[in-house]
Design a protein around this motif. Structure first.
Motif, short mmCIF file in Angstrom:
data_model
loop_
_atom_site.label_atom_id
_atom_site.label_comp_id
_atom_site.label_asym_id
_atom_site.label_seq_id
_atom_site.Cartn_x
_atom_site.Cartn_y
_atom_site.Cartn_z
N GLU A 121 33.02 39.09 22.20
CA GLU A 121 34.31 39.36 22.86
C GLU A 121 34.13 40.16 24.14
O GLU A 121 34.87 39.97 25.11
CB GLU A 121 35.25 40.14 21.92
N ARG A 122 33.15 41.04 24.14
CA ARG A 122 32.90 41.87 25.32
C ARG A 122 32.50 41.00 26.52
O ARG A 122 32.95 41.24 27.64
CB ARG A 122 31.80 42.90 25.01
N LEU A 123 31.72 39.96 26.26
CA LEU A 123 31.33 39.03 27.35
C LEU A 123 32.56 38.33 27.92
O LEU A 123 32.69 38.17 29.14
CB LEU A 123 30.33 38.00 26.83
N GLN A 124 33.45 37.93 27.04
CA GLN A 124 34.70 37.29 27.46
C GLN A 124 35.54 38.27 28.30
O GLN A 124 36.04 37.93 29.36
CB GLN A 124 35.46 36.86 26.22
N MET A 125 35.65 39.48 27.79
CA MET A 125 36.42 40.52 28.49
C MET A 125 35.87 40.77 29.89
O MET A 125 36.63 40.80 30.87
CB MET A 125 36.39 41.83 27.69
N GLU A 126 34.55 40.91 29.99
CA GLU A 126 33.95 41.21 31.29
C GLU A 126 34.20 40.09 32.29
O GLU A 126 34.47 40.36 33.46
CB GLU A 126 32.44 41.46 31.13
N ALA A 127 34.14 38.85 31.82
CA ALA A 127 34.40 37.71 32.72
C ALA A 127 35.85 37.74 33.20
O ALA A 127 36.13 37.51 34.38
CB ALA A 127 34.09 36.40 32.02
N LEU A 128 36.77 38.04 32.30
CA LEU A 128 38.19 38.07 32.69
C LEU A 128 38.50 39.27 33.57
O LEU A 128 39.35 39.20 34.46
CB LEU A 128 39.09 38.06 31.44
N GLN A 129 37.79 40.38 33.34
CA GLN A 129 37.99 41.56 34.18
C GLN A 129 37.54 41.29 35.62
O GLN A 129 38.07 41.88 36.55
CB GLN A 129 37.21 42.76 33.61
N GLN A 130 36.55 40.43 35.75
CA GLN A 130 36.04 40.11 37.10
C GLN A 130 36.93 39.11 37.83
O GLN A 130 36.75 38.87 39.02
CB GLN A 130 34.61 39.58 37.01
N THR A 131 37.86 38.50 37.11
CA THR A 131 38.75 37.51 37.74
C THR A 131 40.08 38.20 38.08
O THR A 131 40.94 38.38 37.23
CB THR A 131 38.99 36.32 36.79
N THR A 132 40.20 38.61 39.34
CA THR A 132 41.42 39.33 39.75
C THR A 132 42.43 38.34 40.34
O THR A 132 42.08 37.22 40.72
CB THR A 132 41.09 40.39 40.81
N LEU A 133 43.66 38.80 40.44
CA LEU A 133 44.69 37.99 41.11
C LEU A 133 44.25 37.66 42.53
O LEU A 133 44.47 36.55 43.02
CB LEU A 133 46.01 38.74 41.14
N ALA A 134 43.61 38.63 43.20
CA ALA A 134 43.18 38.40 44.58
C ALA A 134 42.19 37.24 44.65
O ALA A 134 42.30 36.37 45.53
CB ALA A 134 42.55 39.67 45.15
N SER A 135 41.24 37.19 43.70
CA SER A 135 40.25 36.10 43.74
C SER A 135 40.92 34.77 43.41
O SER A 135 40.58 33.73 43.99
CB SER A 135 39.07 36.40 42.80
N LEU A 136 41.87 34.78 42.51
CA LEU A 136 42.58 33.54 42.17
C LEU A 136 43.44 33.05 43.33
O LEU A 136 43.60 31.85 43.54
CB LEU A 136 43.45 33.75 40.93
N MET A 137 44.02 34.00 44.08
CA MET A 137 44.86 33.64 45.24
C MET A 137 44.06 32.83 46.27
O MET A 137 44.60 31.93 46.91
CB MET A 137 45.40 34.90 45.92
N ILE A 138 42.79 33.17 46.41
CA ILE A 138 41.95 32.46 47.38
C ILE A 138 41.78 31.00 46.94
O ILE A 138 41.97 30.07 47.73
CB ILE A 138 40.58 33.18 47.53
N THR A 139 41.45 30.81 45.65
CA THR A 139 41.32 29.45 45.11
C THR A 139 42.62 28.68 45.27
O THR A 139 42.65 27.51 45.65
CB THR A 139 40.98 29.52 43.59
#
Lengths: 176, 176
Positions: A121-139
């Motif tokens: 679960e920690r691996l999943q959490m870390e990946a989601l923590q690295q995905t910010t709204l700002a990074s998604l806005m670029i995509t």
């Protein structure tokens, strides 16, 4: 085990709010209408996001919801936690401590089964923590064509003042 | 979002079965009793494990359940999927395709929000796939003292024939 559909709704709602000029707010009913979602359920999820400090409720005639932090400081993990609640998915009830062959002294360390689930679960959490709204806005911005962008700006201009000073994230970037 | 408690139960049940000599089986009621769990619920989880091909039901006087594959070929992911069902936790309902500003052509690629959630789930899956019953048995065996081991072997000897040819995984290793 399925995640609440509220996580998808809340993620897209936050992306919409990330496109607002600073200090502008959008009404819950508009946020729901943007993706044709039921207003009452969307309101419930927005309240959960507000309780978690992801969005902020603004009172008054131009009131509604806006992000509580910059889009660089809000991750998909924050949104998931706001909707799904805190704590790990795997709950250890220490069943290894029960029954005829249980250790006589309770173990101090977490059960190795729980440990393995929590590490995953920690691996999943870390990946989601690295995905910010700002990074998604670029995509997201890259996926819109000129027509889509125009329709989005028109929709937004009918609801908020787009002439306010520009946001740290380009308000022209449309939400998902 | 919490995982079914059945995942913890099923994991420990499979570890117990991993300690059996080859071809030996344990009754569902004994598997439940080993951790003082309600027999009817444990039976339900064992049936789910059997449907997923993790355990095998054996008929007859010495019948019950045994692992369907060697402990090296059963992971925590297999057990989680058997209990929680297949498919990702995050379900994408493509809400980005709805509403006044939706793209006129449906996008061919998965939504970037869903993609981010699924990528994070994939990391969790890979970690759980790498955690086999065999690897957990090693951790488990190291945590037992001589007294615990004796109690476990006595309990097991009352239910299965421990003199059968030894298993690829040491049957002396006690379950969790």
């Amino acid at each position: 085990m399925k995640m609440s559909e509220g996580v998808e709704w809340a993620s897209h709602a936050c992306l919409l709010l990330a496109a607002l000029p600073p200090d502008a707010a959008l009404r819950a009913s508009d946020i729901a209408a943007f993706h044709e979602l039921p207003s009452a359920y969307m309101a419930k999820h927005l309240q959960a996001l507000a309780r978690a400090g992801v969005v902020k409720s603004v009172r008054g005639a131009a009131g509604g919801y806006r992000l509580a932090r910059p889009p660089t400081a809000i991750s998909l993990w924050d949104i998931r936690q706001a909707i799904c609640g805190p704590g790990p998915d795997f709950v250890c009830r220490e069943i290894r401590g029960r029954g005829p062959c249980a250790a006589k002294k309770p173990a101090s360390a977490a059960c190795f089964v729980a440990h393995a689930f929590w590490e995953a679960e920690r691996l999943q959490m870390e990946a989601l923590q690295q995905t910010t709204l700002a990074s998604l806005m670029i995509t997201l911005a890259a996926s819109y064509d000129a027509d889509g962008l125009t329709r989005f700006r028109t929709w937004l201009a009918e609801r908020v003042d787009l002439e306010a000073p520009s946001s740290p994230v380009d308000p022209a970037a449309p939400p998902g």
